[in-house]
Design a protein around this motif. Structure first.
Motif, PDB file in Angstrom:
ATOM      1  N   ILE A  43       0.835  -1.205   0.000  1.00  0.00           N
ATOM      2  CA  ILE A  43       0.000   0.000   0.000  1.00  0.00           C
ATOM      3  C   ILE A  43       0.868   1.252   0.000  1.00  0.00           C
ATOM      4  CG2 ILE A  43      -1.655   1.330   1.382  1.00  0.00           C
ATOM      5  CD1 ILE A  43      -2.744  -1.407   2.379  1.00  0.00           C
ATOM      6  N   LEU A  44       1.871   1.276   0.859  1.00  0.00           N
ATOM      7  CA  LEU A  44       2.746   2.447   0.949  1.00  0.00           C
ATOM      8  C   LEU A  44       3.545   2.635  -0.342  1.00  0.00           C
ATOM      9  CD1 LEU A  44       4.087   2.096   4.616  1.00  0.00           C
ATOM     10  CD2 LEU A  44       2.070   3.331   3.795  1.00  0.00           C
ATOM     11  N   GLU A  45       4.006   1.542  -0.913  1.00  0.00           N
ATOM     12  CA  GLU A  45       4.739   1.620  -2.182  1.00  0.00           C
ATOM     13  C   GLU A  45       3.862   2.199  -3.282  1.00  0.00           C
ATOM     14  OE1 GLU A  45       6.079  -2.307  -3.023  1.00  0.00           O
ATOM     15  OE2 GLU A  45       7.393  -2.410  -1.254  1.00  0.00           O
ATOM     16  N   ASN A  46       2.619   1.745  -3.337  1.00  0.00           N
ATOM     17  CA  ASN A  46       1.703   2.231  -4.365  1.00  0.00           C
ATOM     18  C   ASN A  46       1.377   3.710  -4.195  1.00  0.00           C
ATOM     19  OD1 ASN A  46       1.484  -0.210  -5.742  1.00  0.00           O
ATOM     20  ND2 ASN A  46      -0.224  -0.918  -4.487  1.00  0.00           N
ATOM     21  N   LEU A  47       1.243   4.136  -2.960  1.00  0.00           N
ATOM     22  CA  LEU A  47       0.993   5.556  -2.728  1.00  0.00           C
ATOM     23  C   LEU A  47       2.154   6.402  -3.231  1.00  0.00           C
ATOM     24  CD1 LEU A  47      -0.697   5.462   0.780  1.00  0.00           C
ATOM     25  CD2 LEU A  47      -1.687   6.456  -1.290  1.00  0.00           C
ATOM     26  N   LEU A  48       3.358   5.965  -2.983  1.00  0.00           N
ATOM     27  CA  LEU A  48       4.521   6.708  -3.465  1.00  0.00           C
ATOM     28  C   LEU A  48       4.598   6.710  -4.993  1.00  0.00           C
ATOM     29  CD1 LEU A  48       7.237   5.599  -0.880  1.00  0.00           C
ATOM     30  CD2 LEU A  48       6.120   7.836  -1.044  1.00  0.00           C
ATOM     31  N   LYS A  49       4.146   5.642  -5.610  1.00  0.00           N
ATOM     32  CA  LYS A  49       4.182   5.561  -7.068  1.00  0.00           C
ATOM     33  C   LYS A  49       3.208   6.529  -7.728  1.00  0.00           C
ATOM     34  CE  LYS A  49       5.987   0.848  -7.395  1.00  0.00           C
ATOM     35  NZ  LYS A  49       5.717  -0.565  -7.718  1.00  0.00           N
ATOM     36  N   THR A  50       2.212   7.015  -6.983  1.00  0.00           N
ATOM     37  CA  THR A  50       1.306   8.009  -7.569  1.00  0.00           C
ATOM     38  C   THR A  50       2.056   9.291  -7.918  1.00  0.00           C
ATOM     39  OG1 THR A  50       0.643   8.962  -5.422  1.00  0.00           O
ATOM     40  CG2 THR A  50      -0.683   7.120  -6.273  1.00  0.00           C
ATOM     41  N   ASN A  51       3.191   9.525  -7.274  1.00  0.00           N
ATOM     42  CA  ASN A  51       3.973  10.734  -7.573  1.00  0.00           C
ATOM     43  C   ASN A  51       4.420  10.779  -9.022  1.00  0.00           C
ATOM     44  OD1 ASN A  51       3.778  11.574  -4.914  1.00  0.00           O
ATOM     45  ND2 ASN A  51       5.771  10.763  -4.321  1.00  0.00           N
ATOM     46  N   GLU A  52       4.650   9.624  -9.600  1.00  0.00           N
ATOM     47  CA  GLU A  52       5.157   9.558 -10.970  1.00  0.00           C
ATOM     48  C   GLU A  52       4.062   9.232 -11.989  1.00  0.00           C
ATOM     49  OE1 GLU A  52       8.147  10.598 -11.023  1.00  0.00           O
ATOM     50  OE2 GLU A  52       8.266  10.473  -8.832  1.00  0.00           O
ATOM     51  N   SER A  53       2.837   9.114 -11.528  1.00  0.00           N
ATOM     52  CA  SER A  53       1.742   8.762 -12.430  1.00  0.00           C
ATOM     53  C   SER A  53       1.381   9.943 -13.331  1.00  0.00           C
ATOM     54  CB  SER A  53       0.506   8.337 -11.631  1.00  0.00           C
ATOM     55  OG  SER A  53      -0.616   8.174 -12.475  1.00  0.00           O
ATOM     56  N   ASP A  54       1.128   9.654 -14.600  1.00  0.00           N
ATOM     57  CA  ASP A  54       0.690  10.679 -15.541  1.00  0.00           C
ATOM     58  C   ASP A  54      -0.807  10.933 -15.458  1.00  0.00           C
ATOM     59  OD1 ASP A  54       3.263  11.014 -16.575  1.00  0.00           O
ATOM     60  OD2 ASP A  54       2.991   9.402 -18.044  1.00  0.00           O
ATOM     61  N   ALA A  55      -1.533  10.063 -14.752  1.00  0.00           N
ATOM     62  CA  ALA A  55      -2.983  10.235 -14.621  1.00  0.00           C
ATOM     63  C   ALA A  55      -3.285  11.508 -13.833  1.00  0.00           C
ATOM     64  CB  ALA A  55      -3.594   9.024 -13.935  1.00  0.00           C
ATOM     65  N   ARG A  56      -4.311  12.227 -14.270  1.00  0.00           N
ATOM     66  CA  ARG A  56      -4.688  13.482 -13.618  1.00  0.00           C
ATOM     67  C   ARG A  56      -5.850  13.237 -12.662  1.00  0.00           C
ATOM     68  NH1 ARG A  56      -4.408  17.930 -18.592  1.00  0.00           N
ATOM     69  NH2 ARG A  56      -2.215  17.556 -19.146  1.00  0.00           N
ATOM     70  N   PHE A  57      -5.525  12.984 -11.439  1.00  0.00           N
ATOM     71  CA  PHE A  57      -6.541  12.742 -10.417  1.00  0.00           C
ATOM     72  C   PHE A  57      -6.127  13.414  -9.118  1.00  0.00           C
ATOM     73  CE2 PHE A  57      -3.360   9.498  -9.904  1.00  0.00           C
ATOM     74  CZ  PHE A  57      -3.257   9.313  -8.538  1.00  0.00           C
ATOM     75  N   GLN A  58      -7.102  13.711  -8.294  1.00  0.00           N
ATOM     76  CA  GLN A  58      -6.833  14.219  -6.950  1.00  0.00           C
ATOM     77  C   GLN A  58      -6.713  13.035  -6.000  1.00  0.00           C
ATOM     78  OE1 GLN A  58     -10.363  16.877  -6.675  1.00  0.00           O
ATOM     79  NE2 GLN A  58      -8.865  18.429  -6.074  1.00  0.00           N
TER      80      GLN A  58
END
Length: 262
Positions: free
Chosen positions: A164-179
């Motif tokens: 879960i924590l790893e996935n949250l950090l990976k949102t930093n590099e995501s190109d998806a535009r979401f809040q």
């Protein structure tokens, strides 16, 4: 008026229920589609009937219905006018939506195609590749962060939280535009220590997409359902936090995330 062509319309998924006019699951009036099935076993879960992937029956209720994407979309369209008036939309919840990823993706993709605001409620307990395919169709992602400490998460939720924590950090590099919104349920005597809250706050400072942080006070609304399902409720002696306590916890979190609510 012609009905838009539905992507993956015949795909089936296990739906717990569909609730209308929610004001707690995203902006405006929301129609919430609860999917059934979850790999976590949080001891305070308010919807224990959402945990099993199978249809469950009690003397009074049947929990779970197999539905197609097309059937779900027909239900969501009934509320499209209310979404427009209230700037609301649809929220996909669970259970755990990432446990039915293709079904979840199809509902979200079709909803976005029909100009509905989309929100998800998830633990992020899934492979990143699964999450990554869903995020492009999401406007707002509510992600539970029940603990920072892995040992506590495994003890009270049944699984380790490193993924879960790893996935949250990976949102930093995501190109998806979401809040991104992080939610932490406050369980007195379990995760409400200042040490644990500060660890959660420090972690949240690393999340570039974070819009706000929300504390959720513990309640026992699911307790009766445990009884109907013949399952013990393990936290019956835990009291809900007071308003003063929630103020105190919020003030701690505001040191890390200014936009903290409860």
């Amino acid at each position: 008026m012609s009905v838009p062509q539905i992507y993956d319309k015949d795909r089936q998924g296990m739906v717990l229920r569909i609730e209308r006019s929610s004001i707690h699951d995203g902006p405006g009036l929301r129609t919430v589609v609860f999917l059934k099935g979850c790999p976590l076993r949080c001891q305070w879960c308010s919807t224990p009937e959402s945990q099993s992937f199978e249809v469950e029956k009690t003397a009074e209720n049947t929990y779970g219905t197999l539905m197609t994407v097309e059937e779900v979309m027909k239900e969501l369209r009934k509320d499209s006018l209310f979404f427009f008036i209230s700037t609301g939309g649809i929220t996909l919840s669970g259970g755990e939506i990432m446990a039915q990823p293709e079904f979840a993706k199809a509902i979200l993709k079709n909803s976005r195609k029909e100009c509905m605001h989309t929100a998800i409620e998830t633990s992020f307990f899934a492979q990143w590749e699964t999450i990554e395919e869903i995020l492009p169709y999401v406007n707002l992602a509510f992600v539970d962060m029940k603990f920072f400490s892995s040992d506590l998460h495994k003890k009270y939720c049944g699984v380790d939280n490193s993924l879960i924590l790893e996935n949250l950090l990976k949102t930093n590099e995501s190109d998806a535009r979401f809040q991104l919104a992080i939610r932490t349920p406050v369980i007195p005597g379990i995760n409400n220590s200042e040490e644990e809250l500060r660890k959660i706050g420090q972690f949240c400072t690393k999340l570039k997409k974070l819009s706000y942080f929300q504390l959720l006070p513990y309640h026992k609304l699911g307790m009766a359902t445990y009884g109907k399902l013949g399952r013990p409720y393990l936290l019956g002696d835990v009291a809900s936090p007071t308003a003063e306590q929630m103020d105190h916890y919020a003030n701690i979190m505001k040191e890390y995330v200014e936009n903290t609510i409860y």
